[in-house]
Scaffold this active site. Structure first.
Site, PDB file in Angstrom:
ATOM      1  N   ARG A  46     -19.643  60.083 -21.877  1.00  0.00           N
ATOM      2  CA  ARG A  46     -20.778  59.374 -22.480  1.00  0.00           C
ATOM      3  C   ARG A  46     -22.071  59.603 -21.705  1.00  0.00           C
ATOM      4  O   ARG A  46     -23.162  59.471 -22.253  1.00  0.00           O
ATOM      5  CB  ARG A  46     -20.463  57.889 -22.654  1.00  0.00           C
ATOM      6  CG  ARG A  46     -19.422  57.666 -23.764  1.00  0.00           C
ATOM      7  CD  ARG A  46     -19.068  56.212 -23.933  1.00  0.00           C
ATOM      8  NE  ARG A  46     -18.515  55.585 -22.752  1.00  0.00           N
ATOM      9  CZ  ARG A  46     -17.216  55.563 -22.435  1.00  0.00           C
ATOM     10  NH1 ARG A  46     -16.330  56.115 -23.223  1.00  0.00           N
ATOM     11  NH2 ARG A  46     -16.814  54.967 -21.343  1.00  0.00           N
ATOM     12  N   GLU A  51     -12.491  51.607 -11.840  1.00  0.00           N
ATOM     13  CA  GLU A  51     -11.996  50.237 -11.989  1.00  0.00           C
ATOM     14  C   GLU A  51     -10.505  50.258 -12.301  1.00  0.00           C
ATOM     15  O   GLU A  51      -9.780  49.346 -11.953  1.00  0.00           O
ATOM     16  CB  GLU A  51     -12.777  49.537 -13.107  1.00  0.00           C
ATOM     17  CG  GLU A  51     -12.515  48.059 -13.169  1.00  0.00           C
ATOM     18  CD  GLU A  51     -13.388  47.340 -14.182  1.00  0.00           C
ATOM     19  OE1 GLU A  51     -13.212  46.130 -14.329  1.00  0.00           O
ATOM     20  OE2 GLU A  51     -14.230  47.995 -14.830  1.00  0.00           O
TER      21      GLU A  51
END
Length: 180
Positions: free
Chosen positions: A62, A99
């Site tokens: 992205r 994460e």
């Protein structure tokens, strides 16, 4: 409704993705809307207009979407940061923590020079792991990092503060959302 509230209304929130307990902020819904996509790219570029940005760096995938659009608006080059084995020329590699696990990013060794003034662009800032890897890759080239801009920041996770405190790099975001 102001521009930021309009953009926030375009972001879809998906519960329990990619794992239970996560509220995922889906930026692809902004990209699908021509008015919202144009607006967010313009807002990302505006803060850095006139600052001598020569290259925009964006990471897979992205970051490519937003980074290339911002590069066009800033009249600068665009440098792709990719996962291993995707770039054809000689590369620098950097491992980093996500994460949800670990990964590696690569950049062409000859993509940046010490004369470049770089803006890092990505869709989302959470822990700061991806942007930290990009910073390390860019620093190897000797290029100057002017800042980093994100469509979405999750300030409760602490990535923006981490990058600011550890690298003295300003992280600007268009939208902040609470939580994960």
């Amino acid at each position: 409704m102001d521009d930021i509230e309009y953009l926030k209304s375009c972001v879809k929130s998906i519960k329990d993705f990619p794992k239970s307990g996560i509220l995922f902020r889906d930026i692809t819904s902004v990209c699908e809307n021509p008015q919202a996509f144009n607006l967010i790219c313009r807002l990302m570029a505006e803060k850095y207009a006139g600052l001598g940005i020569t290259k925009v760096v964006g990471s897979e995938s992205r970051g490519f979407v937003f980074g290339s659009a911002v590069a066009v608006l800033l009249n600068s080059g665009f440098v792709l940061v990719r996962k291993p084995g995707k770039l054809p020329r000689e590369v620098y590699s950097e491992n980093y923590e996500l994460e949800y696990g670990q990964n590696t990013l690569e950049i062409h060794k000859d993509a940046l020079t010490a004369e470049d003034r770089v803006l890092i662009v990505d869709d989302l800032l959470a822990t700061g792991g991806t942007v930290e890897a990009q910073i390390k890759l860019i620093k190897r080239s000797g290029a100057e990092i002017a800042g980093a801009v994100f469509a979405i920041n999750l300030p409760d996770i602490g990535g923006s503060a981490y990058i600011r405190d550890k690298y003295n790099i300003s992280c600007h975001s268009i939208m902040d959302f609470p939580g994960h």
